[in-house]
Design a protein around this motif. Structure first.
Motif: not given
Length: 506
Positions: A1-19
């Motif tokens: 997974m390219p760096p930017r896609e990895s960042y996008d995955w991290l962000r989605a995962h973090a938002v779901e975790t925060a929810t």
């Protein structure tokens, strides 16, 4: 997974975790405000399950893998960008989380939920023996966590870093020692001043319904958005951000202690203004959360003390208070302002004045250090508490409820938390000084705005300098950028000295 896609995955995962985390925050709010007593056992089970789920998500190996890939992009990113800040803080949180076994995280959360319930039941009767087993378990687990997380110098640093990133006992001790050296002589001067407040002004009859109405009016005036929040009564005041558009505050009312409810509400509203000022678009990411508890506390202490205890504030609000409370009819402004700035050693931290408050924090900081250094055991806390109270404030608690059992923090597992209160006071003074300078007119200019009921310029300045950044910068860097100064006690002592020399005619 390219760096930017990895960042996008991290962000989605973090938002779901925060929810998911926001659901846990709602459960904690309910436990402290609305939940029936018989529901505590089930609530403990709920907290345990959600804590386990959150810990598993935070330690998911895929997070580590995505971080490894996202870091490859950092060299091409602005070091102050949202991308850089988020990756930095995600890495920091991940490194800490993976060192804590899931079993330990769940055990600590359950112990804290049970400990807080036990504290609520035991405190009214000063029943130390009923509470002690819970406290012993909490201290044992937090010591175990410190060892799991690791530290360079001492266990306390591992816990403090959770609340105030980058701070250590060694970095705080000289700042607190300097503060103590200057606080004690100022306190002695105030206590010996010929001009003293009429302490009965705030202990007259203040009907609870009128208190609630005035509190609501005041927190709305300083900027709290009731479309995105609410205020409720509780045993121990607190503020919590459930999520974007939902920030809740609480206070406790006393018919014969006006300050308890009013200043408690303003204090928690200060926290809430920070939470409401963090951009909701960043929810779930480090740029969407407050940077530290010390910075958070700077907001609550600034609004509670530097704003709501000012002469300008009461030039605006005393006439409104007189309309609600018969006992204030005919009370002179200067007499009331002196009363709300009454200085005297007291037993209860949350009721302490600005001058003595930090001595309460120094007491707790010393005991926490001793607990984590193994020089003190929980069973010996009552005696150590009373000894420190006599040394710092010249008082001996009449019972444990007003002594070692007065705070909820240790029952909730919050070891390492207390120094953030004093950091908040120091940061607040630096921010207030800088705001007065940049908005024009210094402290007097701010006071004139308060007298006109105009709190928006100060809130706007804080939003720009502090709130909007979330955790983009580490605490000391954020404060350096906002105030142009390094952390120290000097601004706080300038503020206290000028204010109380004028009030007490020193």
């Amino acid at each position: 997974m390219p760096p930017r896609e990895s960042y996008d995955w991290l962000r989605a995962h973090a938002v779901e975790t925060a929810t998911i985390g926001s659901a846990l925050a709602l459960l904690h709010w309910d436990q402290s405000t609305k939940m029936p007593p018989a529901g505590h056992a089930h609530r403990t089970a709920q907290v345990g399950i959600l804590t386990k789920l959150l810990h598993e998500r935070r330690t998911d190996p895929r997070v580590g893998e995505a971080l490894d890939k996202a870091r490859a992009e950092l060299l091409r990113e602005d070091p102050e960008s949202e991308f850089t800040a988020n990756v930095r803080e995600w890495q920091r949180a991940y490194d800490r989380a993976v060192r804590i076994p899931t079993e330990l995280a769940v055990a600590t959360a359950r112990a804290a939920a049970e400990g807080e319930t036990a504290w609520k039941r035991a405190r009214p009767d000063s029943d130390w023996q009923a509470f002690l087993p819970h406290l012993e378990e909490i201290v044992r687990l937090r010591r175990e966590e410190a060892e799991a997380v690791g530290y360079a110098n001492e266990p306390y640093d591992a816990l403090l870093d959770e609340y105030e990133p980058g701070e250590t006992a060694a970095s705080l001790e000289p700042v607190l020692a300097g503060l103590r050296r200057e606080l004690v002589p100022l306190l002695e001067r105030i206590l010996g001043a010929p001009r003293q407040p009429d302490r009965t002004l705030l202990t007259r009859h203040y009907p609870l319904g009128c208190q609630r109405a005035l509190c609501r009016e005041a927190v709305a005036a300083i900027g709290f958005d009731f479309e995105a929040g609410r205020i409720d009564p509780t045993a121990h005041p607190f503020s919590t951000r459930i999520g974007p558009g939902d920030v809740r505050i609480t206070t406790r009312y006393n018919e014969h202690a006006f300050g308890e409810g009013f200043f408690g509400a303003i204090h928690e509203a200060g926290h809430a203004l920070y939470s409401q000022g963090i951009p909701g678009a960043h929810f779930g990411t480090p740029c969407g959360v407050s940077v530290s508890l010390g910075v958070h506390e700077s907001q609550s202490r600034l609004w509670e003390n530097m704003v709501a205890r000012s002469r300008g504030f009461w030039r605006h609000f005393l006439p409104r208070a007189e309309e609600r409370f018969d006992c204030l009819r005919g009370v002179e402004l200067d007499a009331f302002v002196l009363a709300v700035n009454d200085v005297r050693p007291s037993l209860i931290r949350v009721e302490a004045d600005e001058v003595t408050y930090n001595l309460h924090v120094l007491l707790r900081f010393g005991l926490e250090l001793a607990l984590l250094r193994g020089r003190l055991e929980p069973r010996d806390l009552p005696g150590a508490w009373d000894e420190s109270m006599r040394a710092l404030l010249g008082l001996t608690p009449p019972d444990l409820a007003d002594g070692v059992m007065q705070d909820v923090h240790w029952s909730a597992g919050l070891l390492g938390y207390f120094p953030t209160y004093t950091l908040g006071n120091l940061y607040a003074a630096q921010l207030f000084e800088a705001a007065g300078r940049e908005l024009g007119g210094g402290p007097q200019g701010l006071d004139e705005r308060f007298a006109a009921g105009d709190f928006a310029p100060l809130l706007g300045w804080l939003r720009e300098k502090v709130h909007v950044h979330g955790s983009r910068f580490v605490p000391r860097e954020l404060m350096r950028r906002a105030t142009g100064a390094e952390l120290g006690h000097e601004a706080f002592m300038r503020y206290l000295t000028a204010k109380y020399e004028a009030l007490y005619g020193l």
